[in-house]
Design a protein around this motif. Structure first.
Motif, PDB file in Angstrom:
ATOM      1  N   GLU A  19       0.827  -1.203   0.000  1.00  0.00           N
ATOM      2  CA  GLU A  19       0.000   0.000   0.000  1.00  0.00           C
ATOM      3  C   GLU A  19       0.867   1.261   0.000  1.00  0.00           C
ATOM      4  N   ARG A  20       1.966   1.210   0.716  1.00  0.00           N
ATOM      5  CA  ARG A  20       2.891   2.357   0.737  1.00  0.00           C
ATOM      6  C   ARG A  20       3.477   2.583  -0.655  1.00  0.00           C
ATOM      7  N   TYR A  21       3.829   1.482  -1.317  1.00  0.00           N
ATOM      8  CA  TYR A  21       4.335   1.573  -2.691  1.00  0.00           C
ATOM      9  C   TYR A  21       3.293   2.216  -3.605  1.00  0.00           C
ATOM     10  N   VAL A  22       2.040   1.771  -3.504  1.00  0.00           N
ATOM     11  CA  VAL A  22       0.975   2.297  -4.359  1.00  0.00           C
ATOM     12  C   VAL A  22       0.791   3.788  -4.122  1.00  0.00           C
ATOM     13  N   ALA A  23       0.751   4.212  -2.855  1.00  0.00           N
ATOM     14  CA  ALA A  23       0.554   5.626  -2.550  1.00  0.00           C
ATOM     15  C   ALA A  23       1.692   6.479  -3.106  1.00  0.00           C
ATOM     16  N   THR A  24       2.926   6.013  -2.930  1.00  0.00           N
ATOM     17  CA  THR A  24       4.086   6.767  -3.419  1.00  0.00           C
ATOM     18  C   THR A  24       4.068   6.873  -4.936  1.00  0.00           C
ATOM     19  N   LEU A  25       3.780   5.762  -5.602  1.00  0.00           N
ATOM     20  CA  LEU A  25       3.736   5.765  -7.069  1.00  0.00           C
ATOM     21  C   LEU A  25       2.608   6.647  -7.579  1.00  0.00           C
ATOM     22  N   ALA A  26       1.433   6.568  -6.936  1.00  0.00           N
ATOM     23  CA  ALA A  26       0.289   7.361  -7.388  1.00  0.00           C
ATOM     24  C   ALA A  26       0.598   8.856  -7.300  1.00  0.00           C
ATOM     25  N   ARG A  27       1.254   9.280  -6.233  1.00  0.00           N
ATOM     26  CA  ARG A  27       1.611  10.702  -6.107  1.00  0.00           C
ATOM     27  C   ARG A  27       2.582  11.119  -7.205  1.00  0.00           C
ATOM     28  N   GLU A  28       3.547  10.275  -7.502  1.00  0.00           N
ATOM     29  CA  GLU A  28       4.508  10.593  -8.555  1.00  0.00           C
ATOM     30  C   GLU A  28       3.821  10.665  -9.913  1.00  0.00           C
ATOM     31  N   GLN A  29       2.937   9.738 -10.197  1.00  0.00           N
ATOM     32  CA  GLN A  29       2.228   9.755 -11.480  1.00  0.00           C
ATOM     33  C   GLN A  29       1.348  10.988 -11.601  1.00  0.00           C
ATOM     34  N   ASP A  30       0.719  11.368 -10.504  1.00  0.00           N
ATOM     35  CA  ASP A  30      -0.079  12.599 -10.490  1.00  0.00           C
ATOM     36  C   ASP A  30       0.809  13.802 -10.815  1.00  0.00           C
ATOM     37  N   ALA A 327       8.620   5.329 -12.100  1.00  0.00           N
ATOM     38  CA  ALA A 327       7.414   5.766 -12.803  1.00  0.00           C
ATOM     39  C   ALA A 327       7.653   5.898 -14.302  1.00  0.00           C
ATOM     40  N   ALA A 328       8.826   6.377 -14.674  1.00  0.00           N
ATOM     41  CA  ALA A 328       9.148   6.532 -16.098  1.00  0.00           C
ATOM     42  C   ALA A 328       9.176   5.177 -16.806  1.00  0.00           C
ATOM     43  N   ARG A 329       9.762   4.181 -16.169  1.00  0.00           N
ATOM     44  CA  ARG A 329       9.804   2.858 -16.780  1.00  0.00           C
ATOM     45  C   ARG A 329       8.409   2.240 -16.844  1.00  0.00           C
ATOM     46  N   LEU A 330       7.592   2.513 -15.846  1.00  0.00           N
ATOM     47  CA  LEU A 330       6.228   1.997 -15.871  1.00  0.00           C
ATOM     48  C   LEU A 330       5.414   2.616 -17.013  1.00  0.00           C
ATOM     49  N   GLU A 331       5.672   3.880 -17.305  1.00  0.00           N
ATOM     50  CA  GLU A 331       4.940   4.541 -18.389  1.00  0.00           C
ATOM     51  C   GLU A 331       5.137   3.803 -19.700  1.00  0.00           C
ATOM     52  N   ALA A 332       6.339   3.303 -19.927  1.00  0.00           N
ATOM     53  CA  ALA A 332       6.605   2.544 -21.157  1.00  0.00           C
ATOM     54  C   ALA A 332       5.788   1.254 -21.170  1.00  0.00           C
ATOM     55  N   VAL A 333       5.676   0.598 -20.027  1.00  0.00           N
ATOM     56  CA  VAL A 333       4.846  -0.605 -19.923  1.00  0.00           C
ATOM     57  C   VAL A 333       3.383  -0.255 -20.178  1.00  0.00           C
ATOM     58  N   TYR A 334       2.910   0.837 -19.604  1.00  0.00           N
ATOM     59  CA  TYR A 334       1.520   1.271 -19.794  1.00  0.00           C
ATOM     60  C   TYR A 334       1.235   1.526 -21.274  1.00  0.00           C
TER      61      TYR A 334
END
Length: 340
Positions: A19-30, A327-334
């Motif tokens: 959950e901590r990972y999700v919250a941190t990632l969500a803030r960065e993506q925002d 987050a940048a690497r995840l964007e490529a996956v998305y």
């Protein structure tokens, strides 16, 4: 409700590592301009962690709640599911591509029905991400390894270090806090004015207190309970101890690295990929508490070595384990998942 680019789903009412990972990632993506919705996690803590930005949040304690939450979203482009229950909910409730992150080093399903559900999930998933190579080697199917990151901390934050060995984790069987107590007892550091601080709560608290008594170290152990000031504890401690040898990743270890806090970690699991990337790494055999305790004592007793090791870990975190890079690497996956 505004259109959503990505919905993170975690079917819990907890706030632990995932959950901590999700919250941190969500803030960065925002912050990167994405429209983000989070479903699930401990209500008060998630609201607090996501406050001040544009991330939406809604409860999803069960898969059914998550299904309803997903079906209520409009303009949803992609679902990012975390853990098996959330994956199942995404398959049922999402009308969008699904990306999953595998946080644990094991195949889906411990029973025949669960394994059947896992095969259904696998057919619907556009891509899966593993948080470490250790996890990727132990799950079914191909995956993209993207190490989670944390935010860098300013050098020198917190001032001077205290003679404290810090453990910060859930007090559950799989985290092997018992090994930390055995290493501490073997180190003999209590006789030199050091203390062991254990931050966290869980079902094994009573058992661990009894073990501390059996080992003769109860007087030098502080069980702090759940803490919201882990960053402050890391800024002041002298050494961070991570005892689990099969840790899938170890986000707290990476947070310690960000604080320039030298880490003694059990060799194996994700530790080999984080702390182990430093030439100064102190990785120990958790099955040999005497040797591990001696290594802990040697590091604690050498302030110069601790300072150099901590700074090397800080540099390593800033170079390889940041939220922005993750987050940048995840964007490529998305992008690839949406275009399929």
């Amino acid at each position: 409700m505004s259109p959503v680019d990505v919905a993170h789903v975690v079917c819990t009412e907890a706030f632990a590592g995932v959950e901590r990972y999700v919250a941190t990632l969500a803030r960065e993506q925002d912050a990167r301009g994405m429209r983000v919705q989070v479903l699930g996690g401990a209500p008060e803590r998630m609201r607090a962690e996501l406050a001040g930005g544009g991330v939406g949040w809604s409860p999803a304690a069960t898969p059914w709640h998550a299904v309803r939450g997903l079906m209520a979203l409009r303009g949803l482009r992609l679902v990012h599911a975390h853990m098996t229950a959330a994956e199942s909910a995404a398959v049922v409730g999402a009308r969008a591509p699904i990306v999953v992150t595998r946080h644990f080093a094991g195949r889906r399903g411990s029973t025949p029905p669960a394994r059947l559900a896992g095969r259904v999930v696998a057919r619907r998933v556009a891509d899966q991400v593993a948080i470490s190579s250790f996890v990727a080697q132990r799950i079914e199917g191909p995956s993209t390894v993207i190490h989670p990151g944390v935010r860098p901390q300013p050098a020198g934050a917190g001032g001077s270090r205290e003679p404290v060995v810090l453990v910060a984790q859930r007090l559950e069987a799989e985290k092997r806090t018992d090994l930390a107590l055995r290493m501490w007892a073997a180190s003999g550091l209590a006789a030199h004015g050091w203390r062991l601080q254990v931050a966290g709560e869980g079902a094994l608290l009573g058992e661990l207190r009894r073990l501390a008594v059996e080992l003769g170290v109860a007087g030098s152990c502080d069980f702090l309970g759940a803490r919201a000031d882990i960053a402050d504890l890391m800024a002041r401690a002298g050494v961070f101890l991570a005892p689990r040898p099969d840790e899938p990743y170890g986000l707290s270890v990476v947070e310690a690295m960000a604080h320039g806090l030298p880490v003694v970690a059990a060799a194996g699991g994700g530790h080999d990929e984080t702390v182990g990337a430093s030439p100064l790494a102190t990785l120990v055999d958790a099955a040999e508490p005497d040797g591990a305790g001696a290594a802990l004592a040697a590091l604690a007793g050498d302030p110069g070595r601790r300072a150099a090791y901590g700074e090397d870990l800080r540099r390593l975190q800033r170079r390889q384990f940041t939220v922005a890079a993750h987050a940048a690497r995840l964007e490529a996956v998305y992008r690839a998942a949406v275009l399929r």
